[in-house]
Design a protein around this motif. Structure first.
Motif, PDB file in Angstrom:
ATOM      1  N   LEU A  49      -0.506   9.943 -17.474  1.00  0.00           N
ATOM      2  CA  LEU A  49      -0.612   9.375 -16.011  1.00  0.00           C
ATOM      3  C   LEU A  49      -0.961   7.843 -15.961  1.00  0.00           C
ATOM      4  CD1 LEU A  49      -1.439  12.717 -14.901  1.00  0.00           C
ATOM      5  CD2 LEU A  49       1.338  11.745 -15.334  1.00  0.00           C
ATOM      6  N   ILE A  50      -2.370   7.028 -16.338  1.00  0.00           N
ATOM      7  CA  ILE A  50      -2.805   5.713 -16.040  1.00  0.00           C
ATOM      8  C   ILE A  50      -1.978   4.927 -15.938  1.00  0.00           C
ATOM      9  CG2 ILE A  50      -4.316   4.450 -16.966  1.00  0.00           C
ATOM     10  CD1 ILE A  50      -5.369   7.699 -16.732  1.00  0.00           C
ATOM     11  N   SER A  51      -1.033   4.706 -16.900  1.00  0.00           N
ATOM     12  CA  SER A  51      -0.199   3.395 -16.322  1.00  0.00           C
ATOM     13  C   SER A  51       0.579   3.749 -14.857  1.00  0.00           C
ATOM     14  CB  SER A  51       1.241   3.384 -17.098  1.00  0.00           C
ATOM     15  OG  SER A  51       2.192   2.678 -17.413  1.00  0.00           O
ATOM     16  N   GLN A  52       1.252   5.037 -14.667  1.00  0.00           N
ATOM     17  CA  GLN A  52       1.471   5.429 -13.607  1.00  0.00           C
ATOM     18  C   GLN A  52       0.726   4.988 -12.561  1.00  0.00           C
ATOM     19  OE1 GLN A  52       3.625   9.523 -15.027  1.00  0.00           O
ATOM     20  NE2 GLN A  52       5.308   9.057 -13.524  1.00  0.00           N
ATOM     21  N   LEU A  53      -0.154   4.973 -12.393  1.00  0.00           N
ATOM     22  CA  LEU A  53      -1.246   5.553 -12.030  1.00  0.00           C
ATOM     23  C   LEU A  53      -1.775   3.679 -11.229  1.00  0.00           C
ATOM     24  CD1 LEU A  53      -4.206   7.855 -12.349  1.00  0.00           C
ATOM     25  CD2 LEU A  53      -3.321   7.447  -9.654  1.00  0.00           C
ATOM     26  N   SER A  54      -1.432   2.893 -12.312  1.00  0.00           N
ATOM     27  CA  SER A  54      -2.644   2.296 -12.366  1.00  0.00           C
ATOM     28  C   SER A  54      -0.860   1.160 -11.494  1.00  0.00           C
ATOM     29  CB  SER A  54      -2.473   0.842 -13.209  1.00  0.00           C
ATOM     30  OG  SER A  54      -1.191   0.668 -14.323  1.00  0.00           O
ATOM     31  N   VAL A  56       1.159   2.948  -9.307  1.00  0.00           N
ATOM     32  CA  VAL A  56       1.210   2.955  -7.623  1.00  0.00           C
ATOM     33  C   VAL A  56       0.149   2.699  -7.060  1.00  0.00           C
ATOM     34  CG1 VAL A  56       0.522   5.373  -5.881  1.00  0.00           C
ATOM     35  CG2 VAL A  56       2.071   5.184  -8.519  1.00  0.00           C
ATOM     36  N   LEU A  57      -1.151   2.283  -7.319  1.00  0.00           N
ATOM     37  CA  LEU A  57      -2.141   2.410  -6.851  1.00  0.00           C
ATOM     38  C   LEU A  57      -3.000   0.399  -7.212  1.00  0.00           C
ATOM     39  CD1 LEU A  57      -5.109   5.121  -7.810  1.00  0.00           C
ATOM     40  CD2 LEU A  57      -3.967   4.820  -5.801  1.00  0.00           C
ATOM     41  N   GLU A  58      -2.299  -0.100  -7.748  1.00  0.00           N
ATOM     42  CA  GLU A  58      -1.457  -1.751  -7.616  1.00  0.00           C
ATOM     43  C   GLU A  58      -3.300  -2.101  -8.542  1.00  0.00           C
ATOM     44  OE1 GLU A  58      -0.333  -3.198  -3.760  1.00  0.00           O
ATOM     45  OE2 GLU A  58       1.245  -2.035  -3.851  1.00  0.00           O
ATOM     46  N   VAL A  59      -3.876  -1.436  -9.128  1.00  0.00           N
ATOM     47  CA  VAL A  59      -4.353  -1.856 -10.372  1.00  0.00           C
ATOM     48  C   VAL A  59      -4.182  -2.070 -11.591  1.00  0.00           C
ATOM     49  CG1 VAL A  59      -6.504  -1.155  -8.313  1.00  0.00           C
ATOM     50  CG2 VAL A  59      -5.729  -0.018 -10.095  1.00  0.00           C
ATOM     51  N   ASP A  60      -4.822  -2.946 -12.114  1.00  0.00           N
ATOM     52  CA  ASP A  60      -4.810  -3.208 -13.928  1.00  0.00           C
ATOM     53  C   ASP A  60      -4.804  -1.083 -14.318  1.00  0.00           C
ATOM     54  OD1 ASP A  60      -7.285  -3.862 -13.665  1.00  0.00           O
ATOM     55  OD2 ASP A  60      -7.308  -5.296 -14.769  1.00  0.00           O
ATOM     56  N   ILE A  61      -4.617  -1.172 -15.542  1.00  0.00           N
ATOM     57  CA  ILE A  61      -5.284   0.553 -16.372  1.00  0.00           C
ATOM     58  C   ILE A  61      -6.334   0.106 -17.161  1.00  0.00           C
ATOM     59  CG2 ILE A  61      -4.482   0.779 -18.431  1.00  0.00           C
ATOM     60  CD1 ILE A  61      -1.791   0.581 -18.221  1.00  0.00           C
ATOM     61  N   SER A  63      -9.265  -1.184 -15.107  1.00  0.00           N
ATOM     62  CA  SER A  63      -9.833  -0.817 -13.793  1.00  0.00           C
ATOM     63  C   SER A  63     -10.016   0.314 -13.792  1.00  0.00           C
ATOM     64  CB  SER A  63      -9.805  -1.520 -12.488  1.00  0.00           C
ATOM     65  OG  SER A  63      -8.905  -2.989 -12.851  1.00  0.00           O
ATOM     66  N   ILE A  64      -8.632   1.352 -13.880  1.00  0.00           N
ATOM     67  CA  ILE A  64      -8.907   2.640 -14.007  1.00  0.00           C
ATOM     68  C   ILE A  64      -9.293   3.168 -14.873  1.00  0.00           C
ATOM     69  CG2 ILE A  64      -7.158   4.895 -13.886  1.00  0.00           C
ATOM     70  CD1 ILE A  64      -5.144   3.011 -12.684  1.00  0.00           C
ATOM     71  N   LEU A  65      -9.477   2.800 -16.277  1.00  0.00           N
ATOM     72  CA  LEU A  65     -10.024   3.160 -16.900  1.00  0.00           C
ATOM     73  C   LEU A  65     -11.750   3.267 -16.925  1.00  0.00           C
ATOM     74  CD1 LEU A  65      -7.869   2.501 -19.571  1.00  0.00           C
ATOM     75  CD2 LEU A  65      -8.039   4.818 -19.072  1.00  0.00           C
ATOM     76  N   GLN A  66     -12.264   1.989 -16.813  1.00  0.00           N
ATOM     77  CA  GLN A  66     -13.449   2.000 -16.359  1.00  0.00           C
ATOM     78  C   GLN A  66     -14.071   2.216 -15.117  1.00  0.00           C
ATOM     79  OE1 GLN A  66     -13.804  -2.324 -16.460  1.00  0.00           O
ATOM     80  NE2 GLN A  66     -12.974  -2.527 -14.751  1.00  0.00           N
ATOM     81  N   GLY A  67     -13.163   2.469 -13.914  1.00  0.00           N
ATOM     82  CA  GLY A  67     -14.262   3.374 -13.050  1.00  0.00           C
ATOM     83  C   GLY A  67     -13.839   2.086 -11.551  1.00  0.00           C
ATOM     84  N   TYR A  68     -14.293   1.295 -11.728  1.00  0.00           N
ATOM     85  CA  TYR A  68     -14.626   0.326 -10.472  1.00  0.00           C
ATOM     86  C   TYR A  68     -13.498  -0.678 -11.201  1.00  0.00           C
ATOM     87  CZ  TYR A  68     -17.083  -2.312 -14.872  1.00  0.00           C
ATOM     88  OH  TYR A  68     -17.315  -2.748 -16.363  1.00  0.00           O
ATOM     89  N   LEU A  69     -13.455  -1.577  -9.442  1.00  0.00           N
ATOM     90  CA  LEU A  69     -12.612  -3.039  -9.740  1.00  0.00           C
ATOM     91  C   LEU A  69     -14.083  -4.622 -10.042  1.00  0.00           C
ATOM     92  CD1 LEU A  69     -10.640  -2.723  -6.708  1.00  0.00           C
ATOM     93  CD2 LEU A  69      -9.796  -2.047  -8.849  1.00  0.00           C
ATOM     94  N   ASP A  70     -13.654  -5.373 -10.763  1.00  0.00           N
ATOM     95  CA  ASP A  70     -13.810  -6.177 -11.563  1.00  0.00           C
ATOM     96  C   ASP A  70     -14.244  -7.146 -10.630  1.00  0.00           C
ATOM     97  OD1 ASP A  70     -15.082  -8.371 -12.646  1.00  0.00           O
ATOM     98  OD2 ASP A  70     -13.985  -8.269 -14.414  1.00  0.00           O
ATOM     99  N   LYS A  71     -15.014  -7.632 -10.525  1.00  0.00           N
ATOM    100  CA  LYS A  71     -15.548  -8.308  -8.726  1.00  0.00           C
ATOM    101  C   LYS A  71     -15.276  -9.050  -9.374  1.00  0.00           C
ATOM    102  CE  LYS A  71     -19.435  -5.403  -7.185  1.00  0.00           C
ATOM    103  NZ  LYS A  71     -20.781  -5.622  -7.107  1.00  0.00           N
ATOM    104  N   ASN A  72     -15.166  -9.523  -9.935  1.00  0.00           N
ATOM    105  CA  ASN A  72     -14.300 -11.594 -10.503  1.00  0.00           C
ATOM    106  C   ASN A  72     -12.994 -11.068 -10.473  1.00  0.00           C
ATOM    107  OD1 ASN A  72     -17.213 -12.536 -10.945  1.00  0.00           O
ATOM    108  ND2 ASN A  72     -17.240 -12.198 -12.923  1.00  0.00           N
ATOM    109  N   LYS A  73     -12.315 -10.063 -11.074  1.00  0.00           N
ATOM    110  CA  LYS A  73     -10.686  -9.825 -10.779  1.00  0.00           C
ATOM    111  C   LYS A  73     -10.865 -10.062  -9.902  1.00  0.00           C
ATOM    112  CE  LYS A  73      -8.917  -9.038 -14.260  1.00  0.00           C
ATOM    113  NZ  LYS A  73      -8.825  -8.211 -15.754  1.00  0.00           N
ATOM    114  N   LYS A  74     -10.392 -10.347  -8.089  1.00  0.00           N
ATOM    115  CA  LYS A  74      -9.651  -9.814  -6.952  1.00  0.00           C
ATOM    116  C   LYS A  74      -8.429  -9.838  -7.467  1.00  0.00           C
ATOM    117  CE  LYS A  74     -13.689 -11.778  -4.744  1.00  0.00           C
ATOM    118  NZ  LYS A  74     -14.517 -13.336  -4.183  1.00  0.00           N
TER     119      LYS A  74
END
Length: 195
Positions: A49-54, A56-61, A63-74
């Protein structure tokens, strides 16, 4: 994957997109109870489901796996780091916000630096009307000397408008704050325009 971090990220992204748990669940074909369980950190989404989640939520895979958005990759990246590459053979213009190796027509492309010119023909007259900007250049636009493109850079997108010799140098764009303008002449000069 840390269930608590991933759940918190899913929850914050879902809320940011204005989705309910049920709506998100329907979009990725799971139950709303599954989404609730993830958001409470009591489990992680199935790897399928990770690919679908990414999407729908418009983030890279990642970010979902690590559980946070990289602050340098806005999300939307930073257009202040925009680089222009122009092919000397065909005139193709390519932009990138990161350092990349590009080639076109067999040529390795290098970033092109924008000149800053103060001549009146490169100083735009900007008027507001009906939620739009009318941007006009007082350039003579002759067959031998004309602006071939106007590039409008916003925080999240680039818009390129072609102009032609012996036509009026005017464009209309949606009204937004914080735009940067560039023009390209028929002699392949890249000029940063002061707004």
């Amino acid at each position: 994957m840390n269930a608590e971090k991933t759940g918190n990220l899913i929850r914050s992204l879902r809320i940011k997109k204005g989705l309910t748990q049920k709506e998100l669940a329907q979009m990725i074909c799971v139950t709303d109870k599954a989404v609730c369980k993830w958001e409470k950190g009591r489990g992680c989404p199935n790897i399928t489901l990770i690919s679908q989640l990414s999407k729908v939520l418009e983030v890279d895979i990642q970010s979902i796996l690590q559980g946070y958005l990289d602050k340098n990759k806005k999300i939307g990246e930073n257009m202040n780091h925009l680089k222009f590459y122009k092919c000397p053979t065909c005139g193709n213009l390519v932009t990138s916000i990161k350092s990349v190796e590009l080639s076109c027509c067999g040529n390795k492309l290098s970033p092109v630096s924008a000149q800053t010119r103060r001549e009146p023909e490169y100083q735009p007259v900007i008027q507001e009307f009906d939620g739009q900007y009318s941007i006009k250049f007082n350039h003579p636009m002759t067959k031998s000397d004309y602006i071939s493109q106007v590039i409008v850079v916003r925080y999240d997108q680039i818009m390129t408008v072609n102009l032609y010799a012996e036509s009026e140098a005017i464009i209309t764009i949606p009204q937004v704050r914080g735009i940067r303008l560039f023009v390209i002449t028929n002699k392949s000069e890249l000029i940063a325009v002061t707004v």
